[in-house]
Design an enzyme around this catalytic site. Structure first.
Site, short mmCIF file in Angstrom:
data_model
loop_
_atom_site.label_atom_id
_atom_site.label_comp_id
_atom_site.label_asym_id
_atom_site.label_seq_id
_atom_site.Cartn_x
_atom_site.Cartn_y
_atom_site.Cartn_z
N ASP A 64 -9.81 -19.00 -12.82
CA ASP A 64 -9.37 -18.69 -11.45
C ASP A 64 -9.73 -19.81 -10.49
OD1 ASP A 64 -8.11 -16.42 -12.26
OD2 ASP A 64 -9.40 -15.02 -11.18
N HIS A 98 -5.21 -15.63 -12.72
CA HIS A 98 -4.46 -16.32 -11.66
C HIS A 98 -3.89 -17.63 -12.17
CE1 HIS A 98 -5.55 -13.91 -7.98
NE2 HIS A 98 -6.41 -13.42 -8.86
N ARG A 149 5.42 -11.98 -10.92
CA ARG A 149 4.52 -11.23 -10.04
C ARG A 149 3.79 -12.18 -9.09
NH1 ARG A 149 0.21 -8.41 -12.59
NH2 ARG A 149 0.33 -6.76 -11.04
N ARG A 262 -10.56 -4.74 -16.50
CA ARG A 262 -11.71 -4.37 -15.64
C ARG A 262 -12.76 -3.64 -16.49
NH1 ARG A 262 -11.69 -7.82 -11.41
NH2 ARG A 262 -9.62 -7.91 -10.49
N HIS A 283 -14.18 -13.27 -12.94
CA HIS A 283 -13.10 -12.31 -12.73
C HIS A 283 -13.44 -11.08 -11.90
CE1 HIS A 283 -9.43 -10.09 -13.48
NE2 HIS A 283 -10.10 -9.11 -14.08
#
Length: 325
Positions: A64, A98, A149, A262, A283
């Protein structure tokens, strides 16, 4: 237990006599487009460790690098420069969810195995297309779900979980587009991203394994295997199969749980508990150190929160906000 503390002032280095012959491994959490935070945490790591150990350290970036913060382009320039500036270090760049989506949009993901393309992956999540405003511009027909997305225009303006406004898409990708000088959702980004940045995104790995990593524990120094993956490994799923999928970078998967999960990736899988195994991730928007499960993402992409790193064997947390004497 979870680990957190306030900004600290220190004048000592992190290499002790006990750890002199143990290689230095540094894991740096999510950066999310904040160049000043990255520069400061790097400077603090360099100041807080033995100079020789730092110059020969293994540095694992947990993914990320883009979105939310304003300086994605500068962040990637910084990361690309490290191998020439620190030639004796080993640099590992993991893909975050990401970065995966950014790579998908600019067309540098590995092709789907079997030549089946990415369109099949849209169907599983198509009920979200209208709400998330998936990208429908030039080139969308053959684009991976996450690229659509990432560049979409989400119709809901507030992320109720975080209490923040979305920046362009569900990924908060608008600042990344702007860092390359194009408006959010523009296909012009594909031309604006330099080839060196596309190569960086294309080369990101999904998992890294390292043997003989030492950590300080309550019972002394322990020699461990380390597995670094952006979100974690799924519980209840065969670990060998997961690692095989991650190593092959199987882009047939529309949403990779090890990069975007998650609670299903929070814990160390039971089958890895029979021998000392560190699982280190970013994350999750938290700093969580519990036994050998290390989650290093104190910043979460928030402007007011720090970028953190963990140094092994010492288990010391270093932040961009630390004031080092």
């Amino acid at each position: 237990m979870s680990s957190s503390s306030d900004t600290t002032t220190t004048s000592t280095t992190l290499t002790s006599t006990t750890n002199k012959n143990k290689k230095l491994v540094i894991c740096i959490g999510d950066i999310h487009g904040y160049i000043t935070k990255l520069q400061n945490v790097w400077s603090n790591l360099e100041s807080a460790t033995d100079p020789h150990d730092f110059k020969t350290a293994t540095i694992i970036f947990l993914g990320d690098y883009c979105d939310r913060g304003p300086n994605t382009r500068d962040v990637i320039d910084f990361l690309i420069s490290l191998p020439s500036r620190y030639p004796n270090q080993t640099h590992i760049f993991l893909a975050g969810n990401h970065d995966f989506a950014f790579a998908a949009f600019v067309g540098v993901l590995p092709p789907a195995a079997g030549g089946e393309g990415f369109r099949g992956g849209w169907r599983e999540y198509e009920e979200s297309e209208e709400r998330e405003g998936w990208f429908k511009g030039e080139g969308y027909e053959e684009m991976h779900l996450q690229g659509r997305r990432w560049a979409g225009n989400i119709t809901v303006k507030v992320n109720t979980v975080k209490g923040t406004e979305y920046q362009g898409s569900i990924y908060d990708a608008a600042p990344t587009f702007e860092s390359y000088g194009v408006p959010h959702g523009s296909a012009d980004l594909i031309k604006a991203v330099p080839d060196s940045h596309k190569k960086f995104l294309a080369d990101l790995i999904w998992v890294h394994e390292e043997d003989d990593v030492f950590v300080n524990t309550e019972d002394g120094v322990e020699c461990c295997k380390l597995i670094a993956v952006h979100a974690g490994l799924e519980k209840g799923v065969d670990v060998k199969q997961q690692l095989q999928m991650l190593k092959s970078r199987d882009t047939r998967v529309p949403k990779v749980p090890q990069l975007s999960g998650r609670m299903n990736v929070w814990e160390i899988p039971e089958e890895l508990r029979t021998s000392p195994t560190i699982i280190v991730s970013g994350h999750h928007g938290k700093l969580h150190v519990e036994g050998l499960r290390l989650i290093i993402d104190e910043g979460g992409g928030y402007a007011h929160k720090p970028v953190a790193a963990i140094v092994l064997p010492s288990m010391k947390i270093i932040r961009d906000t630390d004031v080092l004497a």
